[in-house]
Scaffold this motif. Structure first.
Motif, PDB file in Angstrom:
ATOM      1  N   UNK A  41       0.827  -1.485   0.067  1.00 37.29           N
ATOM      2  CA  UNK A  41       0.100   0.069   0.165  1.00 37.29           C
ATOM      3  C   UNK A  41       0.963   1.505  -0.195  1.00 37.29           C
ATOM      4  N   UNK A  42       1.836   1.380   0.930  1.00 33.64           N
ATOM      5  CA  UNK A  42       2.736   2.623   1.072  1.00 33.64           C
ATOM      6  C   UNK A  42       3.536   2.642  -0.216  1.00 33.64           C
ATOM      7  N   UNK A  43       3.976   1.664  -0.903  1.00 32.04           N
ATOM      8  CA  UNK A  43       4.715   1.622  -2.075  1.00 32.04           C
ATOM      9  C   UNK A  43       3.876   2.040  -3.184  1.00 32.04           C
ATOM     10  N   UNK A  44       2.742   1.496  -3.232  1.00 32.75           N
ATOM     11  CA  UNK A  44       1.594   2.062  -4.409  1.00 32.75           C
ATOM     12  C   UNK A  44       1.731   3.321  -4.402  1.00 32.75           C
ATOM     13  N   UNK A  45       1.547   3.809  -3.324  1.00 30.90           N
ATOM     14  CA  UNK A  45       1.178   5.363  -3.180  1.00 30.90           C
ATOM     15  C   UNK A  45       2.259   6.280  -3.618  1.00 30.90           C
ATOM     16  N   UNK A  46       3.717   5.674  -3.101  1.00 32.64           N
ATOM     17  CA  UNK A  46       4.974   6.397  -3.493  1.00 32.64           C
ATOM     18  C   UNK A  46       4.969   6.371  -5.033  1.00 32.64           C
ATOM     19  N   UNK A  47       4.748   5.410  -5.730  1.00 30.75           N
ATOM     20  CA  UNK A  47       5.027   5.201  -7.324  1.00 30.75           C
ATOM     21  C   UNK A  47       3.777   5.526  -7.942  1.00 30.75           C
ATOM     22  N   UNK A  48       2.635   5.884  -7.129  1.00 26.56           N
ATOM     23  CA  UNK A  48       1.433   6.348  -8.094  1.00 26.56           C
ATOM     24  C   UNK A  48       0.685   5.275  -8.879  1.00 26.56           C
ATOM     25  N   UNK A  49       0.658   4.065  -8.225  1.00 28.13           N
ATOM     26  CA  UNK A  49       0.191   3.014  -8.967  1.00 28.13           C
ATOM     27  C   UNK A  49      -0.905   2.374  -7.830  1.00 28.13           C
ATOM     28  N   UNK A  50      -1.959   2.029  -8.654  1.00 29.07           N
ATOM     29  CA  UNK A  50      -3.085   1.482  -7.944  1.00 29.07           C
ATOM     30  C   UNK A  50      -2.748   0.346  -7.188  1.00 29.07           C
ATOM     31  N   UNK A  51      -3.022   0.132  -5.942  1.00 29.40           N
ATOM     32  CA  UNK A  51      -2.704  -0.869  -5.077  1.00 29.40           C
ATOM     33  C   UNK A  51      -3.054  -2.241  -5.683  1.00 29.40           C
ATOM     34  N   UNK A  52      -4.248  -2.468  -6.093  1.00 27.71           N
ATOM     35  CA  UNK A  52      -4.451  -3.726  -6.784  1.00 27.71           C
ATOM     36  C   UNK A  52      -3.460  -4.344  -7.879  1.00 27.71           C
ATOM     37  N   UNK A  53      -3.247  -3.406  -8.699  1.00 30.48           N
ATOM     38  CA  UNK A  53      -2.208  -3.537  -9.719  1.00 30.48           C
ATOM     39  C   UNK A  53      -0.804  -4.047  -9.176  1.00 30.48           C
ATOM     40  N   UNK A  54      -0.057  -3.416  -7.893  1.00 35.69           N
ATOM     41  CA  UNK A  54       1.126  -3.640  -7.638  1.00 35.69           C
ATOM     42  C   UNK A  54       0.760  -4.999  -6.770  1.00 35.69           C
ATOM     43  N   UNK A  55      -0.312  -5.073  -6.023  1.00 35.24           N
ATOM     44  CA  UNK A  55      -0.660  -6.433  -5.426  1.00 35.24           C
ATOM     45  C   UNK A  55      -0.607  -7.530  -6.332  1.00 35.24           C
ATOM     46  N   UNK A  56      -1.228  -7.591  -7.393  1.00 31.90           N
ATOM     47  CA  UNK A  56      -1.013  -8.680  -8.278  1.00 31.90           C
ATOM     48  C   UNK A  56       0.307  -9.120  -8.810  1.00 31.90           C
ATOM     49  N   UNK A  57       0.967  -7.816  -9.319  1.00 32.02           N
ATOM     50  CA  UNK A  57       2.341  -7.702  -9.308  1.00 32.02           C
ATOM     51  C   UNK A  57       3.434  -8.677  -8.495  1.00 32.02           C
ATOM     52  N   UNK A  58       2.824  -8.360  -7.097  1.00 28.30           N
ATOM     53  CA  UNK A  58       3.812  -8.931  -5.894  1.00 28.30           C
ATOM     54  C   UNK A  58       3.619 -10.414  -6.071  1.00 28.30           C
ATOM     55  N   UNK A  59       2.413 -10.726  -6.244  1.00 28.81           N
ATOM     56  CA  UNK A  59       2.073 -12.190  -6.291  1.00 28.81           C
ATOM     57  C   UNK A  59       2.515 -13.022  -7.495  1.00 28.81           C
ATOM     58  N   UNK A  60       2.735 -12.231  -8.610  1.00 30.79           N
ATOM     59  CA  UNK A  60       3.248 -12.707  -9.847  1.00 30.79           C
ATOM     60  C   UNK A  60       4.801 -12.961  -9.694  1.00 30.79           C
TER      61      UNK A  60
END
Length: 133
Positions: A41-60
């Motif tokens: 969540x924190x990193x998504x805000x830093x890079x201005x990316x949707x949480x769900x997008x980054x969350x999926x990417x971490x799972x991948x």
């Protein structure tokens, strides 16, 4: 083995650039930075990316730690309902292999589905690796 960000399913050039400016050049960098949901969540805000997008990417990125799982097999896993190591770890390999056959017949994602022995290896590895939720 780390996977460069451009080789993870769903990483487009603008997202890759945003991540690189924050020092994330591969899957291992991403996993070090995003160990918890709060980190994501924190990193998504830093890079201005949707949480769900980054969350999926971490799972991948976690799935990519398993030998043999690349972009196309990630697509097949997701089409079969497997979105994380936790999902993979609880599946019966023979049932998952049959699901791959069904999904691939309908969607033509890969030229050939992974062999049952490979699927069994993926499940066994997923059971041993630490899981991110």
């Amino acid at each position: 083995m780390p996977v460069v960000m451009s080789k993870l399913h769903g990483v487009e050039s603008d997202l890759e650039s945003k991540l690189k400016t924050r020092g994330i050049k591969d899957s291992e960098d991403l996993l070090k930075r995003c160990k918890t949901r709060t980190d994501v969540q924190t990193f998504a805000e830093e890079v201005e990316v949707d949480f769900e997008t980054l969350h999926r990417l971490v799972h991948r990125a976690h799935l990519a730690r398993i030998r043999g799982i690349g972009v196309t097999y990630t697509m097949l896993l997701e089409a079969a309902g497997i979105h994380s190591l936790s999902d993979l770890a609880v599946k019966a390999p023979d049932e998952l292999h049959m699901r791959f056959e069904q999904v691939n017949q309908a969607q033509k994602i890969v030229g050939r589905v992974p062999a049952l022995a490979m699927v069994s290896g993926w499940v066994a590895k997923a059971q041993k690796l630490p899981h991110y939720n």
